[in-house]
Design a protein around this motif. Structure first.
Motif, PDB file in Angstrom:
ATOM      1  N   PHE A  49       0.724  -1.067   0.087  1.00 53.29           N
ATOM      2  CA  PHE A  49      -0.039   0.050  -0.246  1.00 53.29           C
ATOM      3  C   PHE A  49       0.773   1.219  -0.182  1.00 53.29           C
ATOM      4  CE2 PHE A  49      -2.280   3.234   2.404  1.00 53.29           C
ATOM      5  CZ  PHE A  49      -3.309   3.531   1.897  1.00 53.29           C
ATOM      6  N   SER A  50       1.872   1.256   0.866  1.00 49.74           N
ATOM      7  CA  SER A  50       2.672   2.492   1.092  1.00 49.74           C
ATOM      8  C   SER A  50       3.285   2.643  -0.501  1.00 49.74           C
ATOM      9  CB  SER A  50       3.578   2.510   2.042  1.00 49.74           C
ATOM     10  OG  SER A  50       4.534   1.367   2.072  1.00 49.74           O
ATOM     11  N   LYS A  53       1.142   4.174  -2.889  1.00 48.05           N
ATOM     12  CA  LYS A  53       0.980   5.606  -2.651  1.00 48.05           C
ATOM     13  C   LYS A  53       1.985   6.471  -3.237  1.00 48.05           C
ATOM     14  CE  LYS A  53      -3.086   5.816  -0.737  1.00 48.05           C
ATOM     15  NZ  LYS A  53      -4.108   6.468  -1.439  1.00 48.05           N
ATOM     16  N   LEU A  54       3.278   6.066  -2.904  1.00 47.23           N
ATOM     17  CA  LEU A  54       4.469   6.555  -3.642  1.00 47.23           C
ATOM     18  C   LEU A  54       4.214   6.862  -5.120  1.00 47.23           C
ATOM     19  CD1 LEU A  54       7.364   5.259  -1.426  1.00 47.23           C
ATOM     20  CD2 LEU A  54       6.454   7.642  -1.410  1.00 47.23           C
ATOM     21  N   CYS A  55       3.747   5.596  -5.711  1.00 49.72           N
ATOM     22  CA  CYS A  55       3.453   5.588  -7.376  1.00 49.72           C
ATOM     23  C   CYS A  55       2.551   6.800  -7.571  1.00 49.72           C
ATOM     24  CB  CYS A  55       2.999   4.193  -7.466  1.00 49.72           C
ATOM     25  SG  CYS A  55       4.027   2.941  -7.191  1.00 49.72           S
ATOM     26  N   LEU A  88      -6.684   0.536  -6.704  1.00 49.03           N
ATOM     27  CA  LEU A  88      -5.876  -0.967  -6.524  1.00 49.03           C
ATOM     28  C   LEU A  88      -5.076  -0.871  -5.114  1.00 49.03           C
ATOM     29  CD1 LEU A  88      -4.604  -3.587  -7.459  1.00 49.03           C
ATOM     30  CD2 LEU A  88      -2.485  -2.167  -8.591  1.00 49.03           C
ATOM     31  N   SER A  89      -4.485   0.326  -4.698  1.00 48.38           N
ATOM     32  CA  SER A  89      -3.845   0.317  -3.340  1.00 48.38           C
ATOM     33  C   SER A  89      -4.920   0.215  -2.153  1.00 48.38           C
ATOM     34  CB  SER A  89      -3.229   1.476  -3.236  1.00 48.38           C
ATOM     35  OG  SER A  89      -4.274   2.668  -3.174  1.00 48.38           O
ATOM     36  N   GLN A  90      -6.018   0.747  -2.299  1.00 47.84           N
ATOM     37  CA  GLN A  90      -7.144   0.366  -1.431  1.00 47.84           C
ATOM     38  C   GLN A  90      -7.826  -0.833  -1.356  1.00 47.84           C
ATOM     39  OE1 GLN A  90      -8.151   2.845   0.777  1.00 47.84           O
ATOM     40  NE2 GLN A  90      -6.814   4.095   0.106  1.00 47.84           N
ATOM     41  N   ILE A 124       4.529  -7.584  -3.388  1.00 47.24           N
ATOM     42  CA  ILE A 124       5.753  -6.480  -3.364  1.00 47.24           C
ATOM     43  C   ILE A 124       6.497  -6.475  -4.736  1.00 47.24           C
ATOM     44  CG2 ILE A 124       7.763  -6.253  -2.207  1.00 47.24           C
ATOM     45  CD1 ILE A 124       6.592  -7.169   0.486  1.00 47.24           C
ATOM     46  N   ASP A 125       6.960  -7.560  -5.195  1.00 51.10           N
ATOM     47  CA  ASP A 125       7.491  -7.568  -6.481  1.00 51.10           C
ATOM     48  C   ASP A 125       6.731  -6.721  -7.306  1.00 51.10           C
ATOM     49  OD1 ASP A 125       9.545  -8.897  -5.252  1.00 51.10           O
ATOM     50  OD2 ASP A 125       8.834 -10.941  -6.124  1.00 51.10           O
TER      51      ASP A 125
END
Length: 184
Positions: A49-50, A53-55, A88-90, A124-125
């Motif tokens: 998620f973090s 968010k940077l993306c 997607l992050s949510q 993660i990858d």
């Protein structure tokens, strides 16, 4: 050592002496290990998620730069990708975490939890791949190479769609229907 083993070992290393001793109590060990795997899964998803968010921050910067200095014909494409990435992050952050109550029809066993952990470690990858792509988009935008930026945006959308497809298979992993753990 693969991602799953690395995260599990980190959690084991962080246990207190009391927790190590309590692992010898019959029945408690399995309960604790399943909870530990759920906790590791949650930490992995928070990490993904973090990264996402940077993306989004990189994409928002590229959007502003394009609106201010570039062609406005495809700014809606960038905005759409920002919204897709945020959604997607949510989904990742709020995904089910493998808990099953006593009365549930489908039980989430240790095997399914291991598969789920492996599945989310694979995310993660995928998130790092997206992060590399958004950093590249930001760099291209900074140089005002807008045609190249829009090509990179198109490829990013394909990569995000692949992760969305991967996430849609997560419930199958929880129920034990997908035994490959999210590996493609």
């Amino acid at each position: 050592m693969n991602n799953e083993q690395r995260y599990i070992q980190k959690g084991i290393d962080d246990r207190s002496l009391l927790e190590h001793i309590s692992m010898f109590i019959p029945g408690y060990r399995g309960y604790r290990e399943r909870n530990h795997r759920r906790d590791m899964d949650q930490l992995i998803r928070k990490n993904v998620f973090s990264i996402m968010k940077l993306c989004i921050k990189d994409l928002e910067w590229s959007y502003r730069e394009t609106v201010n200095n570039g062609p406005s014909t495809r700014t809606d494409d960038i905005n759409r990708i920002i919204m897709k990435t945020d959604k997607l992050s949510q989904q990742i952050y709020h995904a089910k975490y493998g808990y099953s109550a006593i009365w549930q029809t489908v039980k989430v066993g240790e095997g399914e939890l291991s598969d789920l952990l492996r599945f989310d470690a694979n995310l993660i990858d995928q998130a790092n791949k997206i992060k590399g792509a958004t950093a590249n988009i930001r760099e291209i935008t900074h140089k005002h190479e807008f045609p190249s930026m829009f090509e990179a945006i198109d490829q990013l959308e394909i990569d995000i769609d692949e992760i969305v497809e991967l996430i849609s298979r997560r419930d199958e992993v929880i129920m034990g229907l997908d035994r490959d753990g999210g590996n493609q």
